[in-house]
Design a protein around this motif. Structure first.
Motif, mmCIF file in Angstrom:
data_model
loop_
_atom_site.group_PDB
_atom_site.id
_atom_site.type_symbol
_atom_site.label_atom_id
_atom_site.label_comp_id
_atom_site.label_asym_id
_atom_site.label_seq_id
_atom_site.Cartn_x
_atom_site.Cartn_y
_atom_site.Cartn_z
ATOM 1 N N LEU A 20 0.855 -1.188 0.000
ATOM 2 C CA LEU A 20 0.000 0.000 0.000
ATOM 3 C C LEU A 20 0.893 1.241 0.000
ATOM 4 O O LEU A 20 1.186 1.816 1.042
ATOM 5 N N VAL A 21 1.331 1.618 -1.190
ATOM 6 C CA VAL A 21 2.164 2.817 -1.317
ATOM 7 C C VAL A 21 1.240 4.026 -1.353
ATOM 8 O O VAL A 21 0.384 4.152 -2.245
ATOM 9 N N ASP A 22 1.376 4.901 -0.384
ATOM 10 C CA ASP A 22 0.554 6.119 -0.341
ATOM 11 C C ASP A 22 1.334 7.210 0.372
ATOM 12 O O ASP A 22 2.525 7.042 0.700
ATOM 13 N N ALA A 23 0.681 8.320 0.625
ATOM 14 C CA ALA A 23 1.365 9.452 1.253
ATOM 15 C C ALA A 23 1.812 9.123 2.667
ATOM 16 O O ALA A 23 2.806 9.670 3.146
ATOM 17 N N SER A 24 1.099 8.211 3.342
ATOM 18 C CA SER A 24 1.472 7.844 4.707
ATOM 19 C C SER A 24 2.731 7.001 4.743
ATOM 20 O O SER A 24 3.464 7.012 5.730
ATOM 21 N N ASN A 25 2.957 6.270 3.660
ATOM 22 C CA ASN A 25 4.157 5.437 3.592
ATOM 23 C C ASN A 25 4.525 5.167 2.139
ATOM 24 O O ASN A 25 4.056 4.187 1.537
ATOM 25 N N PRO A 26 5.387 6.006 1.579
ATOM 26 C CA PRO A 26 5.808 5.817 0.190
ATOM 27 C C PRO A 26 6.957 4.822 0.017
ATOM 28 O O PRO A 26 7.503 4.696 -1.079
ATOM 29 N N SER A 27 7.338 4.125 1.059
ATOM 30 C CA SER A 27 8.478 3.208 0.999
ATOM 31 C C SER A 27 8.282 2.156 -0.092
ATOM 32 O O SER A 27 7.163 1.711 -0.374
ATOM 33 N N THR A 28 9.406 1.718 -0.621
ATOM 34 C CA THR A 28 9.378 0.686 -1.661
ATOM 35 C C THR A 28 9.237 -0.707 -1.052
ATOM 36 O O THR A 28 8.479 -1.540 -1.546
ATOM 37 N N THR A 29 9.973 -0.967 0.019
ATOM 38 C CA THR A 29 9.939 -2.283 0.651
ATOM 39 C C THR A 29 9.685 -2.156 2.143
ATOM 40 O O THR A 29 10.032 -1.148 2.776
ATOM 41 N N VAL A 30 9.092 -3.208 2.718
ATOM 42 C CA VAL A 30 8.725 -3.232 4.132
ATOM 43 C C VAL A 30 8.971 -4.641 4.669
ATOM 44 O O VAL A 30 9.376 -5.541 3.928
ATOM 45 N N LEU A 31 8.703 -4.840 5.961
ATOM 46 C CA LEU A 31 8.770 -6.175 6.543
ATOM 47 C C LEU A 31 7.387 -6.815 6.491
ATOM 48 O O LEU A 31 6.391 -6.210 6.922
ATOM 49 N N ARG A 32 7.321 -8.021 5.948
ATOM 50 C CA ARG A 32 6.067 -8.787 5.929
ATOM 51 C C ARG A 32 6.084 -9.762 7.097
ATOM 52 O O ARG A 32 7.033 -10.526 7.282
ATOM 53 N N TYR A 33 5.009 -9.748 7.882
ATOM 54 C CA TYR A 33 4.865 -10.517 9.123
ATOM 55 C C TYR A 33 3.697 -11.467 8.922
ATOM 56 O O TYR A 33 2.543 -11.044 8.870
ATOM 57 N N GLU A 34 3.988 -12.758 8.791
ATOM 58 C CA GLU A 34 2.932 -13.742 8.560
ATOM 59 C C GLU A 34 2.871 -14.725 9.727
ATOM 60 O O GLU A 34 3.733 -15.585 9.889
ATOM 61 N N ASP A 35 1.817 -14.566 10.524
ATOM 62 C CA ASP A 35 1.550 -15.464 11.641
ATOM 63 C C ASP A 35 0.574 -16.522 11.148
ATOM 64 O O ASP A 35 -0.583 -16.223 10.842
ATOM 65 N N THR A 36 1.029 -17.769 11.060
ATOM 66 C CA THR A 36 0.191 -18.851 10.541
ATOM 67 C C THR A 36 -0.597 -19.557 11.635
ATOM 68 O O THR A 36 -1.189 -20.611 11.396
ATOM 69 N N GLY A 37 -0.594 -18.996 12.832
ATOM 70 C CA GLY A 37 -1.378 -19.571 13.916
ATOM 71 C C GLY A 37 -0.571 -19.981 15.130
ATOM 72 O O GLY A 37 -1.039 -20.756 15.964
ATOM 73 N N GLY A 38 0.640 -19.459 15.262
ATOM 74 C CA GLY A 38 1.471 -19.784 16.411
ATOM 75 C C GLY A 38 0.940 -19.141 17.681
ATOM 76 O O GLY A 38 0.446 -18.011 17.666
ATOM 77 N N THR A 39 1.082 -19.846 18.784
ATOM 78 C CA THR A 39 0.528 -19.358 20.047
ATOM 79 C C THR A 39 1.237 -18.104 20.538
ATOM 80 O O THR A 39 0.606 -17.194 21.092
ATOM 81 N N TYR A 40 2.559 -18.037 20.346
ATOM 82 C CA TYR A 40 3.335 -16.905 20.850
ATOM 83 C C TYR A 40 4.111 -16.213 19.718
ATOM 84 O O TYR A 40 5.191 -15.674 19.950
ATOM 85 N N SER A 41 3.605 -16.232 18.520
ATOM 86 C CA SER A 41 4.339 -15.712 17.361
ATOM 87 C C SER A 41 4.777 -14.269 17.568
ATOM 88 O O SER A 41 4.015 -13.429 18.076
ATOM 89 N N ASN A 42 6.020 -13.965 17.177
ATOM 90 C CA ASN A 42 6.545 -12.606 17.262
ATOM 91 C C ASN A 42 7.774 -12.498 16.389
ATOM 92 O O ASN A 42 8.303 -13.511 15.904
ATOM 93 N N ILE A 84 5.150 -4.092 8.434
ATOM 94 C CA ILE A 84 5.787 -3.174 9.382
ATOM 95 C C ILE A 84 6.877 -2.395 8.671
ATOM 96 O O ILE A 84 7.594 -2.941 7.823
ATOM 97 N N ASP A 85 7.026 -1.126 9.038
ATOM 98 C CA ASP A 85 8.035 -0.288 8.395
ATOM 99 C C ASP A 85 8.521 0.788 9.365
ATOM 100 O O ASP A 85 7.849 1.108 10.360
ATOM 101 N N ASP A 86 9.679 1.308 9.059
ATOM 102 C CA ASP A 86 10.251 2.495 9.712
ATOM 103 C C ASP A 86 10.278 2.391 11.237
ATOM 104 O O ASP A 86 9.823 3.294 11.946
ATOM 105 N N LEU A 87 10.826 1.297 11.722
ATOM 106 C CA LEU A 87 11.038 1.206 13.170
ATOM 107 C C LEU A 87 12.143 2.172 13.585
ATOM 108 O O LEU A 87 13.177 2.275 12.916
ATOM 109 N N ASN A 88 11.917 2.857 14.690
ATOM 110 C CA ASN A 88 12.889 3.852 15.140
ATOM 111 C C ASN A 88 12.924 3.915 16.667
ATOM 112 O O ASN A 88 11.886 3.883 17.324
#
Length: 544
Positions: free
Chosen positions: A59-81, A193-197
Motif C-alpha cells: 500500500l504505497v501512499d502518502a502515509s508510507n511511500p516506501s518501496t519495501t517493508v517487513l512482511r509478518y505472517e503469523d500462521t497460527g502460532g501461540t506466541y508468534s513474534n 511493518i516499516d520504519d522502526l525507530n
C-alpha cells in the motif's frame, strides 16, 4: 558463582554485529530500520512465524511511500513474534521512545484475536528473557498505514514481573519484541511493518558516570614476582563436600605456585589438566581460588583482566558475605554464621568457555532461592586476548555492573528485605577459575590474567551537606610517628585504625574539638583511618 546460567547463540551475522558494535562508545543514537538497506538492525529473528524483510510495499501512499517493508505472517502460532537484539543496552533513564508504522489488510485477519500491536522490551541474555519484560500495547486500525509510538517514559506499560522497576529506571534491556494481535491464540494474521525507530540513549552516558566512590581504599596492582601477596589473599583449598566443590566442578583448588602466581605486573590463575589428590579425593584438574583479606560495605570494585580459553573453563570475579558459613573460607572461623545464599553473593564477572564472547553478572539471594534469576550480560569483543575492566558499584539502593565503564545491568529490588537485599554487611572478593563438566578433551591449561583489582569508597563529595561540613572540618597530617588530627567541628569525632584486610589495629578513641595527637609508632605500612561522627562514618587510606 555457585549457580550458573545459560544463553542462546544467535546467528553468526548477528554475532558479528554485536562484537563490532560493542566496541563503540555508548552515546545518544538511533536504532532504525527502513527495510530498504539503510537500517542499523542487522538481524531480525522470527519466532513461530514467517518474515520477509524486503517485501514490496502493498500500500504505497502518502502515509508510507516506501518501496519495501517487513512482511509478518503469523500462521497460527501461540506466541508468534519477531524480534532483534541490540549489542548495547537501552538506557531507559533518558529517552525511551520507539515508533513504527503498521498496515494490516482486513482480508488478512481471522478469528477473534484483539487488533493490537505489542512492543516488548526484554533482557535477551537471560535464560528466560520474558521474565524481564516490559511492554506497551496499542490498538491497530485496519486497511491503512498507521504510526504508533511507544513511550516507556510516560506511557502505560505492563511488567511481566510485578517486582521489576519502572522502565524509566532500567538499563538492562536490549531486546525488542514485536507481536501482532497478542498471544495465547492460534488466529492467523498477515501484517506489514516499516520504519522502526528508537531515539534515545544507548548504553552508558559518560556525562552521567561521576561515581560517588572516588577514594581508593584497597587494591592489589600485582607488581611483584612470585607468590600472591599473603597479606592480601588467602588460598581457599578445603573442599566443602566429600565429593568436591559445588556445581559439579572438576578441579582441586591448590596453593601451588603453578596455579597462582604474579609475573610481569599481573596475577595469573591457571587452570590445568593434571592428576591431583587432596583430602582423599583425586581430580584431573587443578586451579586456584583466592579470597581477599579485605572486606567492605558499599563501594566500587574494578578488575582489569583477560579471561582463559577453552570449553569447560569458568572464570569468575565475585563476592560473598563475610559472614558466610563455608569451611575453608578466610573469614569463616571468626564470622561464619550465615548460610548461602542468605549471606548474599555478587557475581561481578562470570564467563564460560563454551560461550567465548559473553560475560555475565548476577546476584544470588534468598528471594531467588540461590538460583540465577537476577542476572544481566552482554557480548564483549575478544575477552581472552584483550584486557577489559569489569566493574561493580554497590550502594544502599542498588548494585550496578559495568564493562569498560558501561553499565549493562542494575539490580534494584522494589522491596528491600533480608530475602531480596542481604547486601547490608561486609562482602569480600573471590577470584577463581573453575572447570565444568564437559570440558574439552583437548584442554591442557589456560589462565585468567588480572592486571589489578581496586576497591573505592566515597569521600566528602558524596555525602550530604551536613556531613560534608563535618568532614571538611577534620584535617590530619603525619608528624613522625604521630598522626595530628585538627578537629574544627563542634562535636567529638571517633577514630579507629584498621589494616587493609579490615582487621582492627587501634580501637576507637574519641577526639574532642581542637588539635589532637594519635600515636602511630606501633603501626607500619598502609592502613585505613575510620572516622565516626554523630551521623555517619567514613574512611581514608594512609600510607606511611
Amino acid at each position: 558463582m555457585r549457580i550458573s546460567t545459560t544463553v542462546t547463540f544467535y546467528t553468526i551475522l548477528c554475532f558479528l554485529f554485536l562484537v563490532i558494535a560493542a566496541q563503540s562508545t555508548a552515546q545518544y543514537s538511533s536504532v532504525v530500520d527502513d527495510f530498504e538497506g539503510d537500517g542499523t538492525i542487522s538481524s531480525w529473528e522470527p519466532d513461530d512465524l514467517i518474515i520477509d524483510t524486503a517485501f514490496p510495499n502493498p500500500l504505497v501512499d502518502a502515509s508510507n511511500p516506501s518501496t519495501t517493508v517487513l512482511r509478518y505472517e503469523d500462521t497460527g502460532g501461540t506466541y508468534s513474534n519477531v524480534r532483534f537484539t541490540n549489542a548495547v543496552n537501552y538506557n531507559m533513564t533518558i529517552g525511551a521512545v520507539f515508533s513504527l508504522k503498521i498496515y494490516i489488510p482486513s482480508d488478512q485477519v481471522s478469528g477473534s484475536a484483539p487488533l493490537q500491536l505489542s512492543l516488548k522490551l526484554q533482557n535477551g541474555y537471560r535464560q528466560e528473557p520474558w521474565t524481564s519484560q516490559t511492554e506497551i500495547i496499542h490498538p491497530v486500525l485496519l486497511d491503512e498505514w498507521q504510526t504508533l509510538t511507544f513511550d516507556f517514559n510516560s506511557g502505560d506499560y505492563l511488567n511481566f514481573d510485578s517486582n521489576s522497576p519502572e522502565p524509566i529506571e532500567r538499563v538492562d534491556l536490549n531486546r525488542v519484541v514485536i507481536q501482532v494481535n497478542g498471544e495465547n491464540n492460534n488466529d492467523p494474521v498477515i501484517a506489514y511493518i516499516d520504519d522502526l525507530n528508537y531515539d534515545g540513549l544507548i548504553g552508558y552516558d559518560p556525562d552521567q558516570s561521576e561515581s560517588v566512590f572516588d577514594q581508593l581504599v584497597w587494591s592489589d596492582e600485582f607488581d611483584g614476582e612470585g607468590p600472591v601477596e599473603e597479606s592480601n589473599w588467602h588460598h581457599q583449598t578445603q573442599i566443602p563436600n566429600p565429593w568436591g566443590w559445588f556445581n559439579e566442578e572438576q578441579q582441586h583448588y591448590t596453593d601451588e605456585l603453578t596455579n597462582s602466581y604474579v609475573e610481569d605486573g599481573s596475577l595469573f590463575i591457571v587452570a590445568k589438566r593434571e592428576d591431583y589428590t587432596d583430602q582423599g579425593l583425586m581430580r584431573e584438574f587443578t586451579s586456584a581460588r583466592l579470597n581477599s583479606k579485605f572486606a567492605f560495605t558499599y563501594g566500587r570494585v574494578e578488575a582489569r583482566a583477560r579471561l582463559p580459553f577453552g570449553v569447560g573453563t569458568w572464570p569468575a570475579i565475585w563476592t560473598l558475605g563475610k559472614n558466610v558459613s563455608e569451611a575453608g573460607a578466610y573469614w569463616y572461623p571468626q564470622y561464619g554464621t550465615t548460610g548461602w545464599p542468605a549471606c548474599g553473593e555478587i557475581d561481578i564477572m562470570e564467563h564460560w568457555g563454551w560461550n567465548q564472547h559473553y560475560i555475565s553478572a548476577a546476584l544470588h539471594t534468598p528471594s531467588s532461592s540461590g538460583a540465577t534469576e537476577n542476572t544481566g550480560g552482554l557480548y564483549a569483543a575478544d575477552v581472552s586476548n584483550e584486557f577489559h575492566i569489569y566493574g561493580m558499584e554497590w550502594d544502599e539502593e542498588e548494585i550496578r555492573f559495568t564493562l569498560d565503564g558501561q553499565i549493562y545491568y542494575v539490580y534494584h529490588p522494589q522491596v528491600q528485605n533480608a530475602s531480596t537485599w542481604p547486601y547490608v554487611e561486609d562482602q569480600y572478593l573471590i577470584m577463581n577459575v573453575a572447570i565444568q563438566n564437559g570440558v574439552d578433551p583437548g584442554f591442557q591449561e589456560s589462565a585468567m590474567e588480572v592486571d589489578y583489582v581496586r576497591v573505592y569508597q566515597s569521600t566528602v563529595n558524596s555525602v550530604d551537606e551536613n556531613e560534608r561540613d563535618i568532614r571538611s572540618a577534620i584535617h590530619h597530617y603525619l608528624d613522625g610517628d604521630a598522626l595530628m588530627v585538627d578537629n574544627d567541628s563542634k562535636e567529638s569525632i571517633g577514630i579507629s585504625i584498621v589494616d587493609l584486610q579490615g582487621r582492627l589495629l587501634q580501637k576507637q578513641i574519641f577526639l574532642p574539638p581542637g588539635l589532637q595527637e594519635v600515636s602511630l609508632k606501633d603501626f607500619t605500612g598502609p592502613f585505613i583511618l575510620q572516622f565516626q561522627s554523630s551521623s555517619n562514618t567514613w574512611g581514608e587510606r594512609i600510607i606511611r
